[in-house]
Design a protein around this motif. Sequence first.
Motif, mmCIF file in Angstrom:
data_model
loop_
_atom_site.group_PDB
_atom_site.id
_atom_site.type_symbol
_atom_site.label_atom_id
_atom_site.label_comp_id
_atom_site.label_asym_id
_atom_site.label_seq_id
_atom_site.Cartn_x
_atom_site.Cartn_y
_atom_site.Cartn_z
ATOM 1 N N UNK A 598 -18.069 -50.885 35.506
ATOM 2 C CA UNK A 598 -19.213 -51.809 35.555
ATOM 3 C C UNK A 598 -20.363 -51.265 36.398
ATOM 4 N N UNK A 599 -20.029 -50.566 37.474
ATOM 5 C CA UNK A 599 -21.093 -50.049 38.352
ATOM 6 C C UNK A 599 -21.299 -48.542 38.182
ATOM 7 N N UNK A 723 -22.734 -44.739 33.729
ATOM 8 C CA UNK A 723 -23.012 -45.885 32.857
ATOM 9 C C UNK A 723 -23.676 -45.426 31.558
ATOM 10 N N UNK B 271 -26.714 -53.267 37.353
ATOM 11 C CA UNK B 271 -26.047 -53.423 38.651
ATOM 12 C C UNK B 271 -26.311 -54.822 39.220
ATOM 13 N N UNK B 274 -23.877 -57.258 37.764
ATOM 14 C CA UNK B 274 -22.514 -57.088 38.295
ATOM 15 C C UNK B 274 -22.430 -57.643 39.716
ATOM 16 N N UNK B 277 -22.586 -61.505 40.033
ATOM 17 C CA UNK B 277 -21.276 -62.043 39.663
ATOM 18 C C UNK B 277 -20.270 -61.889 40.816
ATOM 19 N N UNK B 278 -20.199 -60.695 41.387
ATOM 20 C CA UNK B 278 -19.204 -60.441 42.430
ATOM 21 C C UNK B 278 -19.535 -61.195 43.727
#
Lengths: 730, 298
Positions: A598-599, A723, B271, B274, B277-278
């Motif tokens: 994801x990152x 990514x 990013x 993400x 969300x986290x």
Amino acid sequence: MAEVFWPPQGSASLLGGEHNRIDGLAKCIGSAKYAYDVVPDNMLVASALSCPHAHATIRAIDLNAARNMAGVVAVEPLKKEGDEIRWEGDLVAVVAGETEAAVAEGLAAIKIEYEVLDHFVDDTDLDAATEANVTRPAGRNTQLQNRDEDADQEFERLFNEAAVTFEGHYGINVITHMCLETHGSTCESQGDKLVSHLSTQNVSGTPGQIAGPIGLTAQDVTVHCDYIGGGFGSKFAADAWGVTCAQLARNTGRPVKYMLTRSQELKNAGNRPSGFLRAKIAADKDGFVTAWDSAHWGTNGTSGAPVSQGVIPYVFNPPNRRRVATGIRTNTSPARAWRAPNHPQGCAITQTAYDDVARHLGLDSYDVFLRNLSTVGERAPIYEDQMKLAAKLMDWKAKWHPHGKGGQDGSVVSGLGMAIHTWGGGPHASRATCKIHPDGGVEIFLGSQDLGTGTRTVIGLVVAETLGLELEQVSVQIGLSEYPSSGPSGGSTTVGGVSESTRRAATAALNLLLTKVAPRLEADANQLEAVGGKIQIQGNQNRNISWKEACGQIGISPIEAQGEYAPRVTYPRNYDGKRLTDNGVAGVQMAEVAVDTETGVVKMKKFVAVQDIGLIINRKTARSQIYGAAIMGIAYALFEERIMDKATGAFVNAELADYKLPRLGDTGEIVVELYEPESEYNRGVIGLGEPPVISPGAAISNAVCNALGKRVSVLPITPQRVLEAISGGA
Amino acid sequence: MHSFEYSAPHSLSDAVSLLAQAEGNARPLAGGTDLIDQMQTGRFRPALVIDIKKLPELNVLEFDGDGLHLGAAVPCYRIYGEPRIVQEYSALADACHIIGGVQIQSRASVGGNLCNSGPAADSTPAMIALSAICVIAGPGETRQVPVEEFCTAPGENVLRRGEILAEILFPPRPANSGSHYRRFIPRNEMDIAVVGVGAFVELEDDGQTIKTARIGLGAVAPTPLLAEDLSASLSGKPATDSTFVSAGEAARQIITPITDMRGTAEYRKQITGVLVQRVLATATARARGEPSEYKPGK
Ligand SMILES: Cc1cc2nc3c(=O)[nH]c(=O)nc-3n(C[C@H](O)[C@H](O)[C@H](O)COP(=O)(O)OP(=O)(O)OC[C@H]3O[C@@H](n4cnc5c(N)ncnc54)[C@H](O)[C@@H]3O)c2cc1C
């Protein structure tokens, strides 16, 4: 008499042990003096002005206002009207003054008029470079198993008949040397003599470089460098700044310190060329590469040379191979030798392709590397042995999964990768003088330098081993050009060079001592040996005298003996007798990574390095050298790169805050295994500086590819590139 | 570095009048971890540097009915060293823990971080999430400005000539609430945020539904942002992963990041989603009193 060759494996008392550096404490408490730490009374500081343009000519330069600033003592132009500037950050003029503040004001007062010209800084895109007319051919050659066939037709046939063929794109960006201590010196002028406290890898070779341009001869210039904060191949020359500092000291009659700023350091004082490659590869069903057809390009700055053809593909030599090299001229500063020139790039852009063979065939990368070892020449069995060792330390078999087919922990996937390398590491020319004093004191002198690798300690260990003493009893004198000359420290040549000359000097001195001691022991000098702080009859511990007593026989002036290693003379061509040193090593590295899909963040989990280096003198510093290389490798694999702005031609991340280096928390577990079977030990000492820094790029890239099932084609593997590879990528 | 005058006044009013007299050619120095570097590189060349780090008014760290009063010059280590801040204003402690390393944290202040007004300042999104308010002293009346309105452009803010940020006021923590700040950097520690996200979450008594939320975003626009509509839209939603994922999606739509050497706009959007969300998940866990898995650098 004492034998010059090394004792058989297992019988040395100090060699091969775990020894702390003799200068470790001085470094820890800060008493070790680097060029920057030398602060003579009445010293001036100097600093340079950089050009803000990537390409320009100087129309006018006016230093008068700067000269008239309060506190400014001297202003020295480095460029004149009409001169062409060919990269951003090139140095234009230097100001010396009483304080840093006065120098800053002086620099701000310099007036320069530039005529700005077109620039080109993009080394990644060969087509764009061709269009901009900044490329030059850098060689092509073809090797065919069926020599008489037409190359085009033969490659076509090979690709048609192969079990797998694919095209790949690979790359590795320019990085800088990033010496923690920037380039520069502190110079003191005394009449017609000059002392330069220079941050250098080349103590013996730099006095002449400084003397000529300032109207002196080499004998009038002393170069002094006890400690250096990193060179990595970029500090062999005195450089324009070293000469200017000396000149300013001569002109003003005062000591001058002139060190580059961080951004000047990164923009001027050394970088490693880039390498990009497009290849078409054919392999059989077991992953044996049958044909390799590649074009590669890259830049080394304004002269435009790519990575050498000799490393394409790296270590492996497929039976059919065609390679074409193209250089790109860019408005960036000239490259300098960077730890194992050409090899890290060659490894990173070709052993990734070998790993892709495994990916495309669904094979274990280990098996594909093994399968292709038949093309690497005589060292194949050593690689095979080292691969087994590395695989065991990594637990490769248990952890392996085919590319992209491992399990997922949340958004995180893991993978394994490997690479292999080779290097020379034979000795450079070196001379040493060993003195034994009548009171038992022992000194060894070499115009060599310790780059932080532990050279000082290695020299001490060789003397102590030879004379049967403890390391602490030997005083090691290096870092001064007045000492017997020794080669520049680069290319892993130092440990071989200094251990040859040191061993020979110490043995010669000992033999002079044995001759003097023989009558006391009523023996022939030939029967004597030095062990455990005593001189004794060989094998007879009962007939001995202590070292101190023995030295009492010397008389009033100390014993002094020379030792020398001269390339091609000490061991002539075709020499096949015993030796103290040798040339040529292998090495295998494996990496395990975790990638957050994801990152795009790649985390190092484990890194294994197996390395042969002949006979190991100091196990502890040898291991440290490999830890350092692994960290430097992780740096260029995942973090560091020079970022050029196409629009302005500027090097935009030339500060520590923006030029990413890993922190210790980024490096994961590093396991080092020194490979030293008797067959390797008996070859003698071989250099270690370069080899372990070669494989990390490819090994880590292969691990990321194994985790993702996709290749991140260009190093460093930044989160953004990960990514992009996930969402597009091949 | 250029030549300059240095002065260390003993009171806030002296500092204010020195600053006012200098006619824009002076700068306050708190920890100096931004200012000294900026003077070294020649970005700022103030004729006068006014040291404010020892002014008593700027060193308060007190709790009362209004919440937490935090002096603008209090260094990071004192902030995360205060257990009540760690408990009640966790996002602030999270931010202070990752500003630089130990040496930097011994000097760097949250006031300096805010007044430097960089888009990527770590404590600002955390303070936005915690609804903090700037208390500004100057030649005139003391005035108050919400943190999200303080920065006006990269390196610029609402301070007028002669004004000094005296204190930052954090309202009391409501029941069933928690907060968190996290940034994204390519390496483990010591880096400039590519994206930073602070979030505050207050749950209904059931512990399952979001009552209010506030999200602060850093490094994705010219100034740190309060994601106002997005925050408001979370009220009444279930505090579940799918809510957090959609909040991440929504966050991607409201930001205007730039492409620079730290990353492309596209990448920053990915990013940001993400992280939002986290961060919401961790703030929610804290609101419930659950242990959070967050460790800086993960
Ligand atoms: C090695 C290093 C690592 C860093 N890492 C980070 C990081 O991870 N995250 C991050 O966000 N920042 C980081 N920084 C930047 C810096 O440390 C922070 O922004 C810090 O919070 C600044 O606080 P200070 O007290 O040192 O401010 P100073 O440097 O003293 O001041 C900063 C600016 O604000 C002004 N100022 C300060 N206080 C006031 C006041 N009360 N009223 C009005 N104006 C004022 C000053 O004049 C100056 O312009 C790092 C810096 C360094 C050198």
